[in-house]
Design a protein around this motif. Structure first.
Motif, short mmCIF file in Angstrom:
data_model
loop_
_atom_site.label_atom_id
_atom_site.label_comp_id
_atom_site.label_asym_id
_atom_site.label_seq_id
_atom_site.Cartn_x
_atom_site.Cartn_y
_atom_site.Cartn_z
N GLU A 31 8.10 -89.24 62.02
CA GLU A 31 8.34 -87.82 61.70
C GLU A 31 7.84 -87.46 63.14
O GLU A 31 9.27 -86.36 63.92
CB GLU A 31 7.28 -86.98 61.32
CG GLU A 31 8.01 -87.62 59.34
CD GLU A 31 6.51 -86.67 58.79
OE1 GLU A 31 5.61 -86.21 58.66
OE2 GLU A 31 6.14 -87.09 57.40
N THR A 32 7.17 -87.66 63.72
CA THR A 32 7.09 -87.71 65.12
C THR A 32 8.59 -87.54 66.73
O THR A 32 8.82 -87.15 67.53
CB THR A 32 5.42 -88.71 65.93
OG1 THR A 32 4.68 -88.01 65.32
CG2 THR A 32 5.34 -88.20 67.85
N ARG A 73 11.30 -85.67 65.71
CA ARG A 73 10.81 -83.67 66.27
C ARG A 73 10.33 -83.74 67.82
O ARG A 73 11.28 -82.81 67.98
CB ARG A 73 9.34 -83.67 65.16
CG ARG A 73 8.82 -82.35 66.25
CD ARG A 73 7.50 -81.92 65.14
NE ARG A 73 6.31 -82.74 65.66
CZ ARG A 73 6.27 -83.86 65.24
NH1 ARG A 73 5.56 -83.66 63.71
NH2 ARG A 73 4.63 -84.17 66.11
N ASP A 74 9.99 -84.81 68.06
CA ASP A 74 10.43 -84.71 69.68
C ASP A 74 10.79 -85.11 69.84
O ASP A 74 11.09 -84.40 71.80
CB ASP A 74 7.87 -85.80 69.93
CG ASP A 74 7.17 -85.30 69.24
OD1 ASP A 74 6.95 -83.38 68.96
OD2 ASP A 74 6.39 -85.31 69.21
#
Length: 136
Positions: free
Chosen positions: A111-112, A115-116
């Motif tokens: 997820e990181t 997202r990032d």
């Protein structure tokens, strides 16, 4: 699983041979076997099967989506059943054991990264190296 792989071979015009069955059984038994380990396992039953046959069979089984390979270090690839491929590998650098774990443990990392960094991650080929509980 036997019906599935046999049907898949026949549907694509391949014969179901004893060698193919033995290689698939060896992959199943070893869980993470190198071609050489798979060959040794097969030769317990059929001494006439050589390493070239094992390599060709593994290539075909992977092409059909029945087995997958991964690299658990700098050595040869290891093979496992594709049906059981949804896992990460934890490899102990001290004793060399490999443990399979659920890919869910990497959900936060995935997820990181998405997202990032806008990065889509294939964690099904993720191998994490370190020391196992016994070697710590």
């Amino acid at each position: 699983m036997a019906d599935t792989w046999q049907e898949e071979l026949r549907a694509r015009g391949y014969r179901v041979t004893p060698q193919r069955q033995l290689v698939l059984e060896a992959v199943t038994a070893l869980e993470h076997g190198t071609p050489e380990e798979i060959c040794a396992q097969v030769q317990r039953t059929a001494r006439g099967v050589n390493i070239s046959t094992v390599y060709r069979t593994l290539e075909l089984l992977e092409e059909l989506g029945l087995v997958k390979h991964t690299h658990l270090g700098h050595g040869p690839p290891t093979y496992h059943l594709a049906a059981e491929a949804e896992h990460l590998h934890l490899v102990c650098r001290h004793c060399g054991t490999a443990r399979d774990i659920s890919p869910k443990v990497a959900d936060e990392l995935v997820e990181t990264l998405a997202r990032d960094y806008g990065f889509t991650t294939d964690v099904h080929h993720l191998t994490v190296y370190g020391r196992c509980r016994d070697c710590r």
